[in-house]
Design an enzyme around this catalytic site. Structure first.
Site, PDB file in Angstrom:
ATOM      1  N   GLU A   1      15.021 -15.049   0.236  1.00 34.76           N
ATOM      2  CA  GLU A   1      15.477 -16.075   1.172  1.00 34.76           C
ATOM      3  C   GLU A   1      14.564 -17.298   1.158  1.00 34.76           C
ATOM      4  O   GLU A   1      14.950 -18.375   1.623  1.00 34.76           O
ATOM      5  CB  GLU A   1      15.497 -15.527   2.606  1.00 34.76           C
ATOM      6  CG  GLU A   1      16.481 -14.392   2.852  1.00 34.76           C
ATOM      7  CD  GLU A   1      16.266 -13.762   4.221  1.00 34.76           C
ATOM      8  OE1 GLU A   1      15.409 -14.256   4.992  1.00 34.76           O
ATOM      9  OE2 GLU A   1      16.956 -12.775   4.529  1.00 34.76           O
TER      10      GLU A   1
ATOM     11  N   ASP B   1       0.839  -1.200   0.000  1.00 36.80           N
ATOM     12  CA  ASP B   1       0.000   0.000   0.000  1.00 36.80           C
ATOM     13  C   ASP B   1       0.877   1.255   0.000  1.00 36.80           C
ATOM     14  O   ASP B   1       1.881   1.328   0.712  1.00 36.80           O
ATOM     15  CB  ASP B   1      -0.885  -0.025   1.252  1.00 36.80           C
ATOM     16  CG  ASP B   1      -1.884   1.106   1.294  1.00 36.80           C
ATOM     17  OD1 ASP B   1      -2.753   1.169   0.419  1.00 36.80           O
ATOM     18  OD2 ASP B   1      -1.784   1.940   2.222  1.00 36.80           O
TER      19      ASP B   1
END
Length: 559
Positions: free
Chosen positions: A269, A218
């Site tokens: 990751e 957002d």
């Protein structure tokens, strides 16, 4: 015949790990999607119960607007705890069950992260209010000493009124002011503060560890403000979320890119393809493309495309610019026509008055459009959009052809814009009315108790999903066929080739094994001879003559 080839992926390769390049993602506004417990508020169990319908529709993923713990001053975009579910929507276990069910159905799950600001009830902001000026607690936000009169600068909130609110000292005297791009209940974080950056890394990992496939970010063009917070007066006709050529000092500052490069390392990751999508209202498209460079985000909503009118020249120009600019950084364009912040495109495309983003429409809006015209244009626009290479987003209810609800009573409105502008701007409630599932059920099937947090209009049941599922000519049937054909013809991974058109109101292009003709005129137009008798799918009823295309409609032709 002149042809122009525009590639979405310079390498020409698309793997499962890059599913986001071609995906169609369905936005769920949780409070308005499906209510399982009968309190009139949509919830996570309600979403889980309805996931089968979205898998049948043919989308690839869902994006959930915020369901975090929140006082709900701005429908959940005011977060008080980023690592918990608000009781309105359920529990963390409900979220985990939703993810499992979605993955079982082949749907990925994206959640809406709100990093620009939090709720004034967030523990950090409460600590800041209790702390002294200059303290580490206050440095997590943007506090400034109040001048003798006025405010630290002239910035105006997106929701109307000043972008500053004054605090009160423990002894009752006026204290410092804090910055909030949006409502006063949504203080902006200070993203130059290391604690803020570390906290959000932890938030990312919290949701990724639960199987979340990515984040819609957002206000991704906010976060960093220009040094010195200089005065700035924006163009009064510009969208409230930005999007003008001249960037406001609270939008699109270069420092945001360092943040998203850091976030990208966190996502990388994890096994699988975890994605970031930017809500970045910036212009021109060359600037927006900076959000999706190879080491930053994966997608950015194409707001210039959403902002187009029903106009062939404007649409073609924006498509060309989008494919060029996003392609230049190795990213796909991500097309969109509606979301929870704009007037639904089944209404917006028939508006004859200017309607800046966030203003909404209501009973006193001049020249409210003809619903039939709006729906016809919306179906044509969607049929064109879903033939374009790249990704796409669908907002809940648009597959039913839902219009904007203009006739909401004033006392039912909840958007902060309505209150901060003293009713001068209607805001976004009209696109957030709970959607209809069953024509003859309470609350049109949204809630078993017949409750609805925003009132549904009487005609809402006529758009119900169960009715449309039985009607081959319905908007739901159109979307379902479009999405399945888009997948079978691999249009998302294709490339666009414009074909010559002798009519400036008719666009013709090919993508993969499909040729698309879009007629923006208010009257039928003649089809190219080589396409006659070869209809695959049309947004409007076909003409008696196979030599013509109906007014304001789009047709797909399979090769």
């Amino acid at each position: 015949m002149t042809q122009m080839r525009l590639l979405t992926d310079p390498t020409g390769s698309h793997t499962e790990k890059e599913w986001w390049r071609t995906s169609v993602i369905y936005q769920i506004y949780p409070r308005s999607f499906a209510d399982a417990d009968g309190d009139g508020m949509g919830d996570l169990p309600g979403i889980t119960q309805r996931l089968d319908s979205l898998a049948a529709l043919g989308v690839d993923a869902i994006w959930l607007s915020p369901f975090f713990a929140s006082p709900q001053k701005d429908a959940g975009y005011d977060v008080s705890n980023y690592c918990d579910v608000d009781p309105l929507f359920g529990t963390l276990k409900d979220y985990d069950r939703l993810v499992v069910r979605a993955h079982d159905l082949g749907l990925r799950v994206i959640v809406d992260l709100v990093p620009n600001h939090c709720s004034d009830q967030h523990p950090w902001f409460q600590q800041a209010l209790a702390a002294a000026p200059g303290s580490p607690e206050r440095d997590r936000f943007i506090f400034r000493d109040a001048p003798e009169s006025g405010y630290p600068n002239n910035w105006e909130s997106v929701f109307g009124g000043p972008m500053w609110t004054q605090t009160t000292n423990p002894d009752g005297t006026p204290g410092q002011m804090y910055l909030h791009i949006f409502d006063s209940s949504q203080p902006d974080f200070n993203w130059n503060n290391r604690e803020v950056r570390n906290m959000f890394r932890d938030v990312l990992r919290f949701w990724l560890d639960r199987g979340t496939d990515g984040f819609r970010v957002d206000v991704a063009h906010g976060l960093i403000k220009a040094e010195g917070l200089p005065d700035f007066t924006p163009d009064p006709t510009a969208a409230s979320m930005g999007g003008t050529e001249e960037l406001a000092p609270w939008w699109g500052q270069d420092g945001v890119h360092e943040i998203y490069r850091d976030w990208r390392t966190v996502l990388d990751e994890y096994d699988g393809a975890r994605v970031l999508c930017a809500e970045a209202w910036v212009n021109p498209l060359s600037l927006m493309a900076q959000w999706v460079r190879s080491d930053e985000m994966h997608q950015a909503f194409n707001f210039p495309y959403l902002s187009c009118g029903f106009d062939a020249t404007q649409i073609r120009s924006t498509i060309d610019a989008s494919l060029h600019e996003f392609g230049a950084v190795g990213a796909p364009s991500t097309w969109v026509l509606s979301n929870h912040d704009v007037v639904r495109h089944a209404t917006r495309l028939a508006l004859t008055e200017d309607n800046p983003q966030g203003e909404g429409i209501g009973p006193n809006t001049p020249n409210l459009p003809d619903p039939a015209v709006g729906l016809r244009r919306a179906r044509a626009a969607t049929t064109l959009m879903l033939a374009l290479p790249g990704g796409a987003y669908i907002y809940q209810g648009e597959e039913l052809g839902l219009p904007e609800v203009a006739e909401l009573p004033d006392d039912s409105r909840q958007d902060p814009t309505w209150f901060r502008t003293q009713g001068e701007r209607y805001g976004r409630d009209g696109c957030r009315v709970p959607i209809p599932w069953k024509a003859d059920a309470p609350a049109a099937g949204f809630s078993p108790a017949g409750r609805s947090w925003l009132p549904q209009p009487e005609y809402w049941a006529s758009f119900a999903r169960d009715l449309q599922a039985k009607d081959d000519a319905s908007t739901l049937s159109l979307y379902t066929r479009l999405l399945h054909l888009r997948r079978s013809h691999q249009l998302g991974a294709g490339s666009l080739v414009w074909q010559d058109s002798s009519d400036e109101q008719v666009l013709i292009f090919s993508n993969s094994s499909v040729t698309v003709v879009a007629n923006f005129a208010e009257a039928p137009r003649e089809l190219p001879q080589q396409l006659q008798h070869r209809t695959q799918l049309a947004s409007s009823a076909l003409q008696d003559s196979t030599a013509t295309i109906a007014a304001e409609s789009t047709i797909w032709f399979a090769h």
